[in-house]
Scaffold this motif. Structure first.
Motif, PDB file in Angstrom:
ATOM      1  N   PHE A  53       0.804  -1.197   0.107  1.00 47.91           N
ATOM      2  CA  PHE A  53       0.021  -0.061  -0.062  1.00 47.91           C
ATOM      3  C   PHE A  53       0.860   1.307   0.118  1.00 47.91           C
ATOM      4  O   PHE A  53       1.830   1.169   0.767  1.00 47.91           O
ATOM      5  N   ARG A  54       0.739   2.219  -0.905  1.00 49.80           N
ATOM      6  CA  ARG A  54       1.426   3.440  -0.956  1.00 49.80           C
ATOM      7  C   ARG A  54       1.098   4.206   0.267  1.00 49.80           C
ATOM      8  O   ARG A  54       0.106   4.581   0.391  1.00 49.80           O
ATOM      9  N   LEU A  55       2.109   4.646   0.926  1.00 44.10           N
ATOM     10  CA  LEU A  55       1.949   5.465   2.250  1.00 44.10           C
ATOM     11  C   LEU A  55       3.192   6.301   2.353  1.00 44.10           C
ATOM     12  O   LEU A  55       4.418   5.911   2.691  1.00 44.10           O
ATOM     13  N   ASP A  56       2.760   7.642   2.164  1.00 45.34           N
ATOM     14  CA  ASP A  56       3.779   8.822   2.741  1.00 45.34           C
ATOM     15  C   ASP A  56       3.554   8.924   4.112  1.00 45.34           C
ATOM     16  O   ASP A  56       2.538   9.594   4.046  1.00 45.34           O
ATOM     17  N   ILE A  57       4.512   8.740   5.065  1.00 47.61           N
ATOM     18  CA  ILE A  57       4.201   9.228   6.401  1.00 47.61           C
ATOM     19  C   ILE A  57       3.993  10.403   6.719  1.00 47.61           C
ATOM     20  O   ILE A  57       3.677  10.735   7.775  1.00 47.61           O
ATOM     21  N   THR A  58       4.396  11.469   5.879  1.00 49.96           N
ATOM     22  CA  THR A  58       4.151  12.707   6.094  1.00 49.96           C
ATOM     23  C   THR A  58       2.605  13.500   5.553  1.00 49.96           C
ATOM     24  O   THR A  58       2.733  14.567   5.874  1.00 49.96           O
ATOM     25  N   LEU A  80       1.101  -1.915  14.854  1.00 46.44           N
ATOM     26  CA  LEU A  80       1.463  -1.010  13.769  1.00 46.44           C
ATOM     27  C   LEU A  80       2.970  -0.766  13.843  1.00 46.44           C
ATOM     28  O   LEU A  80       3.309  -0.565  15.242  1.00 46.44           O
ATOM     29  N   VAL A  81       3.719  -0.809  13.083  1.00 41.56           N
ATOM     30  CA  VAL A  81       5.261  -0.665  13.092  1.00 41.56           C
ATOM     31  C   VAL A  81       5.567   0.631  12.371  1.00 41.56           C
ATOM     32  O   VAL A  81       5.261   0.703  11.083  1.00 41.56           O
ATOM     33  N   ASN A  82       5.848   1.681  13.270  1.00 37.44           N
ATOM     34  CA  ASN A  82       6.240   2.859  12.603  1.00 37.44           C
ATOM     35  C   ASN A  82       7.657   2.941  12.499  1.00 37.44           C
ATOM     36  O   ASN A  82       8.424   3.333  13.123  1.00 37.44           O
ATOM     37  N   ASN A  83       7.901   2.261  11.121  1.00 31.12           N
ATOM     38  CA  ASN A  83       9.403   1.905  10.937  1.00 31.12           C
ATOM     39  C   ASN A  83      10.167   2.974   9.855  1.00 31.12           C
ATOM     40  O   ASN A  83      11.338   3.242  10.144  1.00 31.12           O
ATOM     41  N   ALA A  84       9.382   3.467   9.140  1.00 34.86           N
ATOM     42  CA  ALA A  84       9.785   4.480   8.021  1.00 34.86           C
ATOM     43  C   ALA A  84      10.761   5.530   8.328  1.00 34.86           C
ATOM     44  O   ALA A  84      10.471   6.231   9.795  1.00 34.86           O
ATOM     45  N   GLY A  85      11.799   5.884   7.986  1.00 30.85           N
ATOM     46  CA  GLY A  85      12.766   7.140   8.415  1.00 30.85           C
ATOM     47  C   GLY A  85      13.686   7.290   7.649  1.00 30.85           C
ATOM     48  O   GLY A  85      13.981   6.623   6.335  1.00 30.85           O
ATOM     49  N   ILE A 103      14.098  16.293   8.465  1.00 29.28           N
ATOM     50  CA  ILE A 103      14.404  15.174   9.258  1.00 29.28           C
ATOM     51  C   ILE A 103      13.505  14.819  10.319  1.00 29.28           C
ATOM     52  O   ILE A 103      13.097  13.790  10.680  1.00 29.28           O
ATOM     53  N   THR A 104      12.970  16.017  10.824  1.00 27.52           N
ATOM     54  CA  THR A 104      12.156  15.867  11.758  1.00 27.52           C
ATOM     55  C   THR A 104      10.890  15.656  11.448  1.00 27.52           C
ATOM     56  O   THR A 104       9.784  14.809  12.146  1.00 27.52           O
ATOM     57  N   GLU A 105      10.269  16.139  10.386  1.00 21.67           N
ATOM     58  CA  GLU A 105       8.911  15.788   9.819  1.00 21.67           C
ATOM     59  C   GLU A 105       8.709  14.539   9.541  1.00 21.67           C
ATOM     60  O   GLU A 105       7.801  13.680   9.638  1.00 21.67           O
ATOM     61  N   ILE A 106      10.096  13.658   9.200  1.00 19.06           N
ATOM     62  CA  ILE A 106       9.903  12.347   8.666  1.00 19.06           C
ATOM     63  C   ILE A 106       9.889  11.345   9.970  1.00 19.06           C
ATOM     64  O   ILE A 106       9.151  10.486  10.345  1.00 19.06           O
ATOM     65  N   ASN A 107      11.141  11.613  10.622  1.00 18.93           N
ATOM     66  CA  ASN A 107      11.459  10.640  11.690  1.00 18.93           C
ATOM     67  C   ASN A 107      10.673  10.717  12.936  1.00 18.93           C
ATOM     68  O   ASN A 107      10.243   9.698  13.505  1.00 18.93           O
ATOM     69  N   SER A 151      15.908  13.718  16.983  1.00 19.45           N
ATOM     70  CA  SER A 151      14.570  12.957  16.224  1.00 19.45           C
ATOM     71  C   SER A 151      14.334  11.690  16.641  1.00 19.45           C
ATOM     72  O   SER A 151      13.075  11.295  17.007  1.00 19.45           O
ATOM     73  N   LYS A 152      15.374  10.944  17.011  1.00 15.55           N
ATOM     74  CA  LYS A 152      15.131   9.863  17.461  1.00 15.55           C
ATOM     75  C   LYS A 152      14.910   9.520  18.812  1.00 15.55           C
ATOM     76  O   LYS A 152      14.493   8.785  19.558  1.00 15.55           O
ATOM     77  N   ALA A 153      15.478  10.624  19.558  1.00 17.98           N
ATOM     78  CA  ALA A 153      15.436  10.752  21.145  1.00 17.98           C
ATOM     79  C   ALA A 153      13.721  11.075  21.468  1.00 17.98           C
ATOM     80  O   ALA A 153      13.001  10.534  22.362  1.00 17.98           O
ATOM     81  N   ALA A 154      13.240  11.906  20.298  1.00 15.15           N
ATOM     82  CA  ALA A 154      11.875  12.147  20.547  1.00 15.15           C
ATOM     83  C   ALA A 154      10.932  10.969  20.314  1.00 15.15           C
ATOM     84  O   ALA A 154      10.025  10.685  21.177  1.00 15.15           O
ATOM     85  N   VAL A 155      11.457  10.028  19.576  1.00 14.66           N
ATOM     86  CA  VAL A 155      10.600   8.843  19.302  1.00 14.66           C
ATOM     87  C   VAL A 155      10.747   7.874  20.516  1.00 14.66           C
ATOM     88  O   VAL A 155       9.477   7.425  20.719  1.00 14.66           O
ATOM     89  N   VAL A 156      11.969   7.995  21.140  1.00 17.31           N
ATOM     90  CA  VAL A 156      12.002   7.158  22.426  1.00 17.31           C
ATOM     91  C   VAL A 156      10.845   7.947  23.308  1.00 17.31           C
ATOM     92  O   VAL A 156      10.142   7.005  24.056  1.00 17.31           O
ATOM     93  N   ALA A 157      10.940   9.287  23.494  1.00 17.77           N
ATOM     94  CA  ALA A 157       9.919   9.646  24.539  1.00 17.77           C
ATOM     95  C   ALA A 157       8.554   9.249  23.997  1.00 17.77           C
ATOM     96  O   ALA A 157       7.586   9.171  25.040  1.00 17.77           O
ATOM     97  N   LEU A 158       8.335   9.516  22.807  1.00 16.31           N
ATOM     98  CA  LEU A 158       6.946   9.386  22.289  1.00 16.31           C
ATOM     99  C   LEU A 158       6.528   8.071  22.760  1.00 16.31           C
ATOM    100  O   LEU A 158       5.363   7.949  23.151  1.00 16.31           O
ATOM    101  N   THR A 159       7.231   7.141  22.504  1.00  8.00           N
ATOM    102  CA  THR A 159       6.903   5.655  22.660  1.00  8.00           C
ATOM    103  C   THR A 159       6.677   5.324  24.263  1.00  8.00           C
ATOM    104  O   THR A 159       5.587   4.798  24.479  1.00  8.00           O
TER     105      THR A 159
END
Length: 266
Positions: A53-58, A80-85, A103-107, A151-159
């Motif tokens: 399925f085509r998905l642009d995560i932005t 749900l696996v939010n993997n794209a980056g 990088i922030t918009e995507i990751n 961006s990746k530290a923010a993903v850790v905090a988000l999780t």
């Protein structure tokens, strides 16, 4: 059997994760910005149980379309696996604000959009898992990588926040923090700090660890219920050093920074 949606599944860790879920009998919807529009099955979706399925995560519209497809075909979602980056970085006085925003918009916001899209469904069904791919850079923070680290530290905090917020609904959240492994991630790398890009590319290409190795460790971590999955020994060693001996960790990081500071600036 679980119903699984994986972003960034056309290559790299996303492809390896999709294959690992499928190998144990799960239904997987592989999504990626590189796929054609709509759902594809058969030869156009190699090894996929459920198609691509085509998905642009932005894109909010793309996420809404993915949700509608999952609702229509599965009626729910288990993982749900939010993997794209993307890869990026650059020294503080070299990286541009456009690079930071890209990088922030995507990751980060890619994972935020995916989470926001599917949380109402997961709450209604009172079950599910959200798996976010971050990086060792979300836990330890080498010089020259401020935008990527942030961006990746923010993903850790988000999780972590997601796990706390959704625990009452039976939904768990898990973050994956690997170190360098062989993947095509550096093909997405952009930025003015070309010296840094060369260093990162070498570390990725010379790693003995494959995407399949990381994917296998991720599934093992999920089976154990680990909320923080540090899937390879180099990542565990680096994270462990920071936790157990901060002074030595700082010395190592500042020595690396000093070496990088002597490099050309683009």
């Amino acid at each position: 059997m679980s119903r699984v949606l994986v972003t960034g599944a056309a290559s790299g860790l996303g492809e390896a994760l999709a294959a690992a879920f499928e190998a144990r009998g799960d239904e997987v919807l592989r999504t990626d910005v590189s796929y054609e529009g709509g759902v594809e099955t058969g030869a156009s979706a190699p090894s996929s149980t459920h198609g691509t399925f085509r998905l642009d995560i932005t894109s909010d519209d793309d996420w809404a379309a993915a949700l509608a497809h999952v609702e229509a075909t599965w009626g729910g979602l288990d993982v749900l696996v939010n993997n794209a980056g993307v890869a990026g970085g650059g020294r503080l006085d070299v990286a541009t604000m456009d690079e930071w925003q890209w990088i922030t918009e995507i990751n980060l916001f890619g994972a935020v959009r995916g989470t926001r899209t599917f949380v109402p469904m997961l709450k209604r069904q009172r079950s599910g898992r959200i798996v976010n791919t971050a990086s060792l850079a979300g836990l330890v923070h080498p010089a020259g990588m401020a935008s990527y680290n942030a961006s990746k530290a923010a993903v850790v905090a988000l999780t972590e926040t997601t796990g706390h917020e959704l625990a009452a609904y039976g939904v768990t959240a898990h973050v994956v923090c690997p170190s360098y492994f062989r993947t095509n991630l550096t093909s997405s790398m952009r930025g003015a700090d070309t010296e840094l890009a060369g260093v990162v590319s070498h570390l990725v290409e010379s790693s003995p660890i494959s995407a399949a190795d990381i994917a296998a460790a991720v599934l093992e971590g999920l089976d154990r219920g680990d909320e923080l999955i540090v899937p390879d020994q180099p990542a565990r060693d680096a994270h462990g050093l920071k936790q157990s001996d901060r002074a030595t960790y700082d010395l190592v990081m500042r020595a690396q920074a000093a070496k990088l500071e002597g490099a050309p600036r683009g």
